[in-house]
Design a protein around this motif. Structure first.
Motif, PDB file in Angstrom:
ATOM      1  N   ILE A 113       1.084  -1.160   0.245  1.00 36.19           N
ATOM      2  CA  ILE A 113      -0.287   0.273  -0.312  1.00 36.19           C
ATOM      3  C   ILE A 113       1.191   1.311  -0.097  1.00 36.19           C
ATOM      4  CG2 ILE A 113      -1.170   1.811   1.619  1.00 36.19           C
ATOM      5  CD1 ILE A 113      -3.143  -1.359   1.962  1.00 36.19           C
ATOM      6  N   ASN A 114       2.077   1.144   1.089  1.00 37.89           N
ATOM      7  CA  ASN A 114       3.081   2.736   0.777  1.00 37.89           C
ATOM      8  C   ASN A 114       3.247   2.594  -0.134  1.00 37.89           C
ATOM      9  OD1 ASN A 114       2.614   3.391   3.774  1.00 37.89           O
ATOM     10  ND2 ASN A 114       4.229   1.693   4.187  1.00 37.89           N
ATOM     11  N   ARG A 115       3.436   1.241  -0.847  1.00 42.07           N
ATOM     12  CA  ARG A 115       4.177   1.534  -2.402  1.00 42.07           C
ATOM     13  C   ARG A 115       3.266   2.272  -3.429  1.00 42.07           C
ATOM     14  NH1 ARG A 115       7.967  -3.652  -3.683  1.00 42.07           N
ATOM     15  NH2 ARG A 115       8.601  -2.500  -5.598  1.00 42.07           N
ATOM     16  N   VAL A 116       2.445   1.536  -3.583  1.00 49.86           N
ATOM     17  CA  VAL A 116       1.287   2.269  -3.575  1.00 49.86           C
ATOM     18  C   VAL A 116       0.583   3.782  -3.952  1.00 49.86           C
ATOM     19  CG1 VAL A 116      -1.291   2.402  -5.026  1.00 49.86           C
ATOM     20  CG2 VAL A 116       0.546  -0.114  -4.988  1.00 49.86           C
ATOM     21  N   VAL A 117       0.765   4.827  -2.278  1.00 48.08           N
ATOM     22  CA  VAL A 117       0.637   5.529  -2.271  1.00 48.08           C
ATOM     23  C   VAL A 117       1.662   6.462  -2.355  1.00 48.08           C
ATOM     24  CG1 VAL A 117      -0.445   7.525  -0.163  1.00 48.08           C
ATOM     25  CG2 VAL A 117      -1.288   4.747  -0.761  1.00 48.08           C
ATOM     26  N   TYR A 118       2.431   6.053  -2.471  1.00 41.66           N
ATOM     27  CA  TYR A 118       3.706   7.283  -1.529  1.00 41.66           C
ATOM     28  C   TYR A 118       4.722   7.160  -3.028  1.00 41.66           C
ATOM     29  CZ  TYR A 118       1.753   8.035   3.009  1.00 41.66           C
ATOM     30  OH  TYR A 118       0.726   7.610   3.844  1.00 41.66           O
TER      31      TYR A 118
ATOM     32  N   GLY B 196       1.480 -17.629 -11.374  1.00 48.95           N
ATOM     33  CA  GLY B 196       2.206 -16.815 -12.350  1.00 48.95           C
ATOM     34  C   GLY B 196       1.136 -15.844 -12.797  1.00 48.95           C
ATOM     35  N   LYS B 197       0.100 -15.788 -13.107  1.00 52.54           N
ATOM     36  CA  LYS B 197      -0.801 -14.531 -14.042  1.00 52.54           C
ATOM     37  C   LYS B 197      -1.699 -13.870 -13.033  1.00 52.54           C
ATOM     38  CE  LYS B 197      -2.418 -19.023 -16.191  1.00 52.54           C
ATOM     39  NZ  LYS B 197      -3.384 -20.620 -16.674  1.00 52.54           N
ATOM     40  N   PRO B 198      -1.586 -12.881 -13.624  1.00 47.02           N
ATOM     41  CA  PRO B 198      -2.356 -11.713 -12.535  1.00 47.02           C
ATOM     42  C   PRO B 198      -3.854 -11.958 -12.363  1.00 47.02           C
ATOM     43  CG  PRO B 198      -1.330 -10.993 -14.932  1.00 47.02           C
ATOM     44  CD  PRO B 198      -1.062 -12.949 -15.180  1.00 47.02           C
ATOM     45  N   LEU B 199      -3.534 -11.232 -10.692  1.00 53.18           N
ATOM     46  CA  LEU B 199      -5.051 -11.819 -10.048  1.00 53.18           C
ATOM     47  C   LEU B 199      -6.103 -10.588 -10.287  1.00 53.18           C
ATOM     48  CD1 LEU B 199      -6.592 -13.898  -8.864  1.00 53.18           C
ATOM     49  CD2 LEU B 199      -5.140 -13.842  -6.952  1.00 53.18           C
ATOM     50  N   VAL B 200      -5.378  -9.668  -9.324  1.00 51.27           N
ATOM     51  CA  VAL B 200      -5.870  -8.200  -9.304  1.00 51.27           C
ATOM     52  C   VAL B 200      -4.268  -7.302  -9.677  1.00 51.27           C
ATOM     53  CG1 VAL B 200      -6.865  -9.034  -7.471  1.00 51.27           C
ATOM     54  CG2 VAL B 200      -5.457  -8.017  -6.821  1.00 51.27           C
ATOM     55  N   ALA B 201      -5.082  -6.071  -9.008  1.00 54.33           N
ATOM     56  CA  ALA B 201      -3.889  -4.563  -9.201  1.00 54.33           C
ATOM     57  C   ALA B 201      -4.061  -3.670  -8.019  1.00 54.33           C
ATOM     58  CB  ALA B 201      -4.107  -4.204 -10.575  1.00 54.33           C
ATOM     59  N   LEU B 202      -3.507  -3.429  -7.684  1.00 49.19           N
ATOM     60  CA  LEU B 202      -2.969  -2.094  -6.422  1.00 49.19           C
ATOM     61  C   LEU B 202      -2.960  -0.810  -7.009  1.00 49.19           C
ATOM     62  CD1 LEU B 202      -1.424  -4.516  -3.643  1.00 49.19           C
ATOM     63  CD2 LEU B 202      -3.854  -3.940  -3.794  1.00 49.19           C
ATOM     64  N   VAL B 203      -3.852   0.280  -7.592  1.00 52.05           N
ATOM     65  CA  VAL B 203      -4.180   1.177  -7.951  1.00 52.05           C
ATOM     66  C   VAL B 203      -4.296   1.861  -6.830  1.00 52.05           C
ATOM     67  CG1 VAL B 203      -3.837   0.641 -10.944  1.00 52.05           C
ATOM     68  CG2 VAL B 203      -5.780   1.373  -8.892  1.00 52.05           C
ATOM     69  N   SER B 204      -3.444   3.430  -6.984  1.00 51.48           N
ATOM     70  CA  SER B 204      -3.922   4.384  -6.210  1.00 51.48           C
ATOM     71  C   SER B 204      -5.527   4.869  -6.691  1.00 51.48           C
ATOM     72  CB  SER B 204      -3.174   5.781  -6.517  1.00 51.48           C
ATOM     73  OG  SER B 204      -3.130   6.762  -7.668  1.00 51.48           O
ATOM     74  N   ALA B 205      -5.925   5.794  -5.535  1.00 45.81           N
ATOM     75  CA  ALA B 205      -7.232   6.077  -5.304  1.00 45.81           C
ATOM     76  C   ALA B 205      -7.366   6.838  -7.003  1.00 45.81           C
ATOM     77  CB  ALA B 205      -7.504   7.195  -4.650  1.00 45.81           C
ATOM     78  N   ALA B 206      -5.957   7.940  -7.254  1.00 45.20           N
ATOM     79  CA  ALA B 206      -6.273   8.737  -8.753  1.00 45.20           C
ATOM     80  C   ALA B 206      -6.414   8.586  -9.845  1.00 45.20           C
ATOM     81  CB  ALA B 206      -4.922   9.916  -8.393  1.00 45.20           C
ATOM     82  N   ASP B 207      -5.299   7.131  -9.111  1.00 47.50           N
ATOM     83  CA  ASP B 207      -5.445   6.186 -10.731  1.00 47.50           C
ATOM     84  C   ASP B 207      -6.815   5.307 -10.799  1.00 47.50           C
ATOM     85  OD1 ASP B 207      -3.041   6.380 -11.484  1.00 47.50           O
ATOM     86  OD2 ASP B 207      -2.020   5.050 -11.275  1.00 47.50           O
TER      87      ASP B 207
END
Length: 95
Positions: free
Chosen positions: A18-23, A34-45
């Protein structure tokens, strides 16, 4: 490019991710086998993605109203039997 991490590791490192995404302005893709499941993105994204989706939806003509405007065209001779149609919508009765 997004940072990829297996779901088992992501569970243990959620706060850091979360810190990597936000800050750190990063995107994190959580994978399973090995397959994409979900993505963490910022609220702005996320907000930008939703705005883009809304713009695309607004630019497309409404398909349902186009089809429903065809009106009372009855199916041709054996079409009901051919496609196994047991009933049909006739719309509201006009009195």
């Amino acid at each position: 490019m997004a940072y990829e991490i297996p779901v088992t590791q992501a569970r243990a490192e959620l706060a850091d991710l979360i810190n990597r995404v936000v800050y750190g302005d990063e995107r994190v893709v959580v994978t399973r086998h090995g397959k994409p499941l979900v993505a963490l993105v910022s609220a702005a994204d996320l907000r930008r993605l939703e705005e883009l989706r809304d713009e695309q939806e607004a630019a497309q003509p409404p398909v349902i109203s186009s089809v429903s405007s065809i009106g009372g065209a009855a199916p041709a001779g054996g079409e009901r039997q051919r496609f196994g149609i047991a009933a049909e919508h006739r719309g509201p009765e006009v009195r």
